[in-house]
Each structure stands twice: as C-alpha cells, then as structure tokens.
Write an enzyme that holds these catalytic residues in place. Sequence first.
Site, short mmCIF file in Angstrom:
data_model
loop_
_atom_site.label_atom_id
_atom_site.label_comp_id
_atom_site.label_asym_id
_atom_site.label_seq_id
_atom_site.Cartn_x
_atom_site.Cartn_y
_atom_site.Cartn_z
N ARG A 157 8.28 -9.69 -1.55
CA ARG A 157 8.22 -11.11 -1.20
C ARG A 157 7.87 -11.92 -2.44
NH1 ARG A 157 4.84 -11.11 3.99
NH2 ARG A 157 3.65 -9.88 2.51
N THR A 188 0.83 -1.21 0.00
CA THR A 188 0.00 0.00 0.00
C THR A 188 0.86 1.26 0.00
OG1 THR A 188 -1.65 -1.21 1.27
CG2 THR A 188 -1.88 1.18 1.24
N ASP A 210 -1.51 -0.32 18.31
CA ASP A 210 -0.98 0.54 17.25
C ASP A 210 -0.94 2.00 17.74
OD1 ASP A 210 -0.52 1.17 14.20
OD2 ASP A 210 -2.22 2.42 14.80
N VAL A 260 3.64 8.08 12.24
CA VAL A 260 2.53 8.53 13.10
C VAL A 260 1.63 9.47 12.32
CG1 VAL A 260 1.88 9.70 15.25
CG2 VAL A 260 4.02 8.42 15.14
N ILE A 279 -0.36 13.39 8.13
CA ILE A 279 -0.33 14.59 8.98
C ILE A 279 1.10 14.89 9.41
CG2 ILE A 279 -1.23 15.66 11.06
CD1 ILE A 279 -3.39 13.58 11.14
N GLY A 285 -12.00 -2.54 3.90
CA GLY A 285 -10.53 -2.51 3.84
C GLY A 285 -9.91 -1.59 4.88
N GLY A 332 -3.56 5.15 4.29
CA GLY A 332 -3.86 5.09 2.86
C GLY A 332 -2.60 5.31 2.05
N LYS A 369 2.38 4.59 18.46
CA LYS A 369 2.47 5.96 17.97
C LYS A 369 2.70 6.93 19.13
CE LYS A 369 -0.27 4.90 13.91
NZ LYS A 369 -1.62 4.69 13.39
N LYS A 371 5.92 2.31 12.73
CA LYS A 371 5.90 2.71 14.16
C LYS A 371 6.20 1.54 15.09
CE LYS A 371 1.70 1.88 12.53
NZ LYS A 371 1.24 2.26 11.20
#
Length: 461
Positions: free
Chosen positions: A69, A37, A225, A156, A160, A211, A326, A229, A129
């Site tokens: 991979r 991604t 997660d 993080v 942004i 997704g 994204g 961060k 992270k």
Amino acid sequence: MSERHPSAPSDTSPPGGERRRLHGGKPVGIALLGCGTVGGGVLTLLARERERLAARVGAPLEVRRVLVRDPKKVRVEACDVRWVTTDVDAVMSDPEVELVVEVMGGEGLAGDLVERALRAGKSVVTANKALLAARGKQLFALAAEHRADLGFEAAVGGGIPIIRALRDQLAGDRVERLFGILNGTSNFVLTQMTELGQGFAEALADAQARGYAEADPTLDVGGFDAAHKLLVLATLAFGAEVTEGEIAIEGIRELEAADIEHARRLGYVVKHLVVGRDHGDAIELRVHPTLIPRSSVLANVSGVLNAVKIEGAALGPCVLSGRGAGDLPTAVSVVADVIDVSRAIVAGAPGLVTRSVAIARRPLRAAGLTEVRWYLRFPVADRPGVIAKLAAALGDAGVSIEQIEQGPPPAEGDAPVDVVIVTRTAREDAIRRALAAIELGAIEGQPFVRRAPRALRIEEP
Ligand SMILES: NC(=O)c1ccc[n+]([C@@H]2O[C@H](COP(=O)([O-])OP(=O)(O)OC[C@H]3O[C@@H](n4cnc5c(N)ncnc54)[C@H](OP(=O)(O)O)[C@@H]3O)[C@@H](O)[C@H]2O)c1
C-alpha cells in the site's frame, strides 16, 4: 505455464538437474501481495534458505514483484526495493509470475486478486483464513477449473502443519473429534488471567502492549478468528462445507477472574477451544471458552502457542502444538506451500487432482442438542432457600447436579455470593431452559439472581 510431463522425475532426482530442464531451466517467478509481518518473514526465509529451496524445488525461486500500500515504508532487508510496487496490474499481468503469495489479509481486494490469479492459471498460496472462510468454495473451484494450486497451510495454526496433517497424513483415517486452541491472542489473555490473576481488561491491555492483540481485538477475543479456522479445518477433517453464520461462536470477553478461580479450585483450566465432532449423520462445530481438566495436554498450551488435538477412528489421539503466529513461524508454513506448489509447476503438473479435497454440505447438529457437562455460576442474594431453588430449576429441566459449592458470605451486607454448580452431562437446550427459569425466579417476591449467570461447557479433550 508448462505442460504436464508424463515422466516427471521423482523427488530423488538430483537437485536442479532433470527437473530444471523440465521447467525450461527457468526459475519459478513469484509475486507477493503484501509485505507486512508474514510477507516480511516469507522474504527473509526465501533469502536465507535460497540454495536449499532451489535444490528442493528443482529450480530457483525468484521473487519478481511485491505489492504494497505504502511504497515508502521501511521493509525487511530481504525485500529488494526494485520489487516493491503499488501497481496491481503490473503484478497480475507479469507473465513470468507463476505463483502468487497472498499475505495482505482482508476479503475484498485480496479475494479479487486471488481470483484473478487463479483465472490466469497462476497458482496461489495464502495465509488468509478469513478469505477462505468467506470465499473458499469458489476459490477452490476456480483453482480446479484453471489447473492451478491453492495452498493454505499458514491459514490455520501459523507454523503448525495442521493442514498437511489432515489433508495428507490422516487422509486414510476418519476424524471423529478435534479440539483446538487456535487464537494466540485469546490464549495469551486467558493465560495471564490464570497465572497472574488479571481481569480480562487488564490482560487484554497487556496483550496489546506486547503486540499480541490488535487495537480492535474483536476478531480475536470475539472468537471469530478461531471460527474461521474451524471452518477451514472442518472442510479437511469432516469434508464439510459450512458457513460462519451456521456455527455457535462465543468469545472470552464475558469471562471474569472469578470464573478462572472457581475453575482452578475445581481442577480445571479455562481455554478458548474450537470443537468439532463427527456424529456420522451430522457434525458438531463450536467455538467457546471451555473448562478442561488441568491434566489435559491442551491445558498446558500457554501464552500465544496454538495446539490441535485430533482423534482418528484408527489412529486415536494425535496432538500438534507450536507457534501459531508471528513472522517466521507463519512464513515456515507459507514457504512449505511455496515449495510444494513450485515443485508441481516445475514438474508441469500444477493443480493436480490429488491435492483437492471433496467437500459437501453436511447437516450441522443443532446447538441445543450438544451434550456436555456444564460449569454454572450464579451470583445470588445471600439468603436461605436459594440453593434449593437453583437445584429445583435444574431438576425441572432434567439436569442432574454433580457438585455444588457456595462462596464465603459477603464482606458487605447485600453483596452477591457465588454459587457454583457442576452438572452431569446435559443437553444445552435443557441448560438454557433452566437458566431462563432461574433468572425469572424469586424468593419472597425478590429475584434472587443478582447478575447474569455464567454457563461454560466442560470438555475432556
Ligand atoms: N501475523 C501473523 O502472525 C499471521 C499468522 C497467520 C496468518 N496471518 C494472515 O496473514 C495475512 C497477513 O497478515 P500480516 O500480519 O502480515 O498483515 P500486515 O502486517 O498488516 O501486512 C499486510 C500487508 O499487506 C499490504 N496491503 C494491505 N492492504 C493493501 C492494499 N489495499 N493494497 C496493497 N497492499 C496492501 C500492506 O501494505 P503496507 O505494508 O504498505 O501497509 C502490508 O504490507 C492475513 O490474512 C493474516 O490473517 C497472519
């Protein structure tokens, strides 16, 4: 790698002119570790903005290798098949690769390859992270030792620019508090629960279908997660070296539609927040679902959006919000680091000390000492005397009640009724003491709490 040049031109030099000569007129060689991604987004952006980026950097950016991979997988159009390889050594020993972009994820192989690159004096940009939370200290030390850069803006908040804000813009101020919505999956699930009245399982299934959530969502909805961060932010905001095991982490799995609905009636929205506070002698780091006033800026950060609110002693409050995940939004942050690090390479000055951040062990305030107001929900037997017992147990623990509400009588005979209590500011250890007493409590020999009480912190970010 080129030498530091004492008269490196400033950013106002003509694009590609003086600076290109500094780098011997050569492009900056780049290898990507991973092309999923984020990697796909990075290649797309590098191709789309090729000319502009070369002008910004003072030399063209040249992708030389892309480690994957499965070499047969179909990749984004910008991924030239000649770059794609599964040969780790071919990537790591290419002398023309000066910058390694780690977008494969995980801590094991990714960490070993980042380490190997830094030891060879190659600068690294990473979006990982989990890796920084687990091995950040060693990696930053290696980067300094080998005069390489380690960029991590994308780790993080996706697109942004929170890392730059804390590292550069706010470096002259002291961060007193920070609040963040940093996990898009959890925020999406909570938004669905709030706006559509869905239960947790239904909202999570919805996130997976779109997704926004992994097949195994533990890292996201378990709060881990977001905690990774927070650990990265704590190094920049508070200069603190902290490990994951030291902070209290609560996810959103236990939340029920009833909590979201009670919060709404009371004027709050439930958000999964990371919270950091600097008390001077100690810092406070927490990750948990939280009630925040509906009027708060963060209450309106919906769906997969992320946001961070920072309060500086001199600056006051400052909010950054946007797409926290994204392909392209995350690639914006990766490419920002690629530009930054490439400029340093072109100027012959990678690993500049001005990029480094001093971190040290700092005492963490014990969770029991946290002082906030609390939302408490007790599913209790619909019997006289219950509210008095609840109030007495809270009073015995030194907790004052601000508001108390009882749900309507049960539709069926013996079903539990919710009693919701909002407390005044109370210490967490007092709340825990009261809850333990209430769970053990009985009226006429019968336990009156039918299911585990729910306790959520209330914050005013
Ligand atoms: N997705 C986001 O929105 C987002 C946002 C911010 C940060 N991040 C971070 O960015 C990193 C990458 O995330 P992603 O979503 O792009 O992951 P992804 O889509 O799963 O892509 C991972 C890539 O790494 C390659 N890879 C994995 N293991 C490998 C191995 N052992 N050897 C060689 N190649 C290997 C994969 O190769 P194949 O393609 O051949 O399988 C794939 O190309 C993670 O650290 C993540 O936390 C992601």
